[in-house]
Design an enzyme around this catalytic site. Structure first.
Site, PDB file in Angstrom:
ATOM      1  N   SER A  59      39.891  44.691  46.167  1.00  0.00           N
ATOM      2  CA  SER A  59      40.087  45.199  44.851  1.00  0.00           C
ATOM      3  C   SER A  59      38.985  45.407  44.173  1.00  0.00           C
ATOM      4  O   SER A  59      38.664  46.131  43.064  1.00  0.00           O
ATOM      5  CB  SER A  59      41.217  44.764  44.406  1.00  0.00           C
TER       6      SER A  59
ATOM      7  N   ASP B 176      44.696  38.665  33.777  1.00  0.00           N
ATOM      8  CA  ASP B 176      43.980  39.152  35.106  1.00  0.00           C
ATOM      9  C   ASP B 176      42.403  38.766  34.661  1.00  0.00           C
ATOM     10  O   ASP B 176      41.695  39.385  33.922  1.00  0.00           O
ATOM     11  CB  ASP B 176      43.985  40.464  35.312  1.00  0.00           C
TER      12      ASP B 176
ATOM     13  N   HIS C  57      39.642  40.930  37.829  1.00  0.00           N
ATOM     14  CA  HIS C  57      38.910  42.050  37.803  1.00  0.00           C
ATOM     15  C   HIS C  57      38.287  42.321  36.681  1.00  0.00           C
ATOM     16  O   HIS C  57      38.145  41.785  35.807  1.00  0.00           O
ATOM     17  CB  HIS C  57      40.031  43.249  38.202  1.00  0.00           C
TER      18      HIS C  57
END
Length: 409
Positions: free
Chosen positions: A139, A385, A388
């Site tokens: 990802s 998060d 990312h």
């Protein structure tokens, strides 16, 4: 009666005049488009030749430098205008999900030894004309792919682009350039039980460390390959010797570094056997750092990237979640590909420069796929998060490096 021929003649003359004017207009427009295209093509070539000199770039360490605040030339694109940020992955659209501190948008990477050439989306598309660029990985690699298509989107006419899904493969076609920019989900590069692009949350990760053909057939014809594979190796992995579902298959755990080394060998062996050395360029993006341990940059233990608004200023900072041993294995594999296999492969060493950007993650400003519990809501850092990256943001500079390699080196 005597006036009718004169009237018809006058009408015919007007019609002929309109027709000639229309033809002249079409000819003029065509000429302008041709001249503009030629001028733009010449301008792009001049831009590439003009600055910087090839010798200065070839001797420059792009990956050693500092982040400089620049609200004039950054960001590369307007995130709210890029259809791919919200359409494909809501984990990157930080501003859309309520982030108010936007200083993360305005940091420019400045190498110590040189200036990077200005990113030119049209020049990049020209370089990719009649070619296929494929990002392969997890990802974070998809994060980089979305960054690239956003960097290029403003130079692709809306009716001249097409997006297509085929399982783990997502394709953007820039029709005017016959250029294809793909992302392929393969978090471990080799075959595993995590290969479903949409349903890969498995408790026990199992991989066939010597099997890559299942994935590689989807990128075999690429002109440019951009790989990453790191975070998915950080948890316990079980090697499967044999096939999934086989009754005589054997399972083994060899430890993270040895398993990673075997996976990289399978990847490198495939490249050695399949890559067209006169056509294909290979890039491996080094570890993308996470910022989950705030105590490493002066916060209280248990804190992370939540509420961070400034980069790390300590030039020597290196987070404990970035494994130097794994980096050395990648460097060795790249060196072997170049020296013994003759494959043109480069390492995009983005780890150190990305280590500084603790404030550039989505944190809590993202879509939450599972409902947040009361405990989480009471402690926002618990669901931040810190893996990312917001877009526009840090992956844009990774793609800027790719641009420099493809157009200048």
């Amino acid at each position: 009666m005597n006036g009718r021929p004169i009237l018809c003649s006058s009408l015919n003359n007007k019609l002929m005049g309109i027709q000639l004017s229309f033809q002249l207009l079409v000819t003029t427009i065509t000429a302008v488009l041709v001249i503009t295209t030629l001028f733009m093509s010449r301008e792009i070539k001049q831009e590439i030749r003009k600055k910087p000199e090839l010798s200065s770039l070839s001797s420059c360490n792009f990956f050693s430098g500092k982040w400089v605040f620049d609200n004039q030339s950054r960001p590369f694109y307007n995130g709210s205008n890029c259809s791919f940020i919200s359409f494909l992955d809501d984990g990157m659209a930080c501003e859309s999900y309520g982030r108010e501190d936007l200083n993360y948008l305005y940091w420019k990477w400045q190498p110590h030894d040189c200036d990077l050439p200005r990113f030119n989306a049209t020049a990049m598309l020209e370089k990719l004309r009649n070619k296929r660029l494929v990002y392969v990985g997890d990802s974070v690699n998809r994060n980089q792919w979305v960054s690239m298509v956003c960097m290029l989107e403003s130079s692709i006419h809306t009716h001249l682009k097409h997006v297509h899904y085929n399982g783990s493969l997502v394709t953007l076609k820039a029709i005017e350039y016959n250029a294809t920019i793909d992302f392929y989900w393969a978090p471990l590069l080799v075959e595993s039980n995590c290969d479903d692009a949409w349903h890969h949350r498995v408790k026990n990760r199992v991989l066939r460390v010597n099997s890559i053909e299942k994935h590689a057939r989807f990128w075999e014809d690429a002109d440019v390959l951009v790989y990453n594979s790191y975070l998915w190796w950080r948890l316990d992995l079980t090697i499967l010797w044999g096939s999934f579902g086989s009754t005589d298959a054997k399972y083994e755990q060899l430890g993270m570094l040895r398993t990673y080394e075997l996976g990289l060998k399978t990847w490198a062996d495939w490249l050695d056997s399949h890559v067209n050395r006169t056509k294909t360029r290979v890039f491996f993006v080094s570890m993308s750092p996470t910022h989950s341990r705030g105590e490493e940059w002066g916060k209280a233990e248990g804190e992370n990237c939540y509420n961070e608004t400034q980069p790390i200023s300590n030039a020597e900072y290196w987070g404990s979640e970035s494994d130097p041993g794994m980096m050395r294995l990648v460097e060795a594999a790249i060196k072997k590909l170049n020296e013994k296999s003759g494959v043109k492969a480069d390492l995009l060493n983005i780890t150190q420069l990305s280590e500084y950007r603790k404030e550039a993650h989505p944190s809590i400003y993202r879509k939450h796929w599972d409902p947040l519990t009361e405990e989480q809501l009471a402690s926002p850092s618990s669901y931040a998060d810190c893996t990312h990256w917001c877009l526009p943001g840090v992956p844009d500079i990774w793609n800027h490096f790719l641009y420099v390699y493809l157009l200048y080196l």
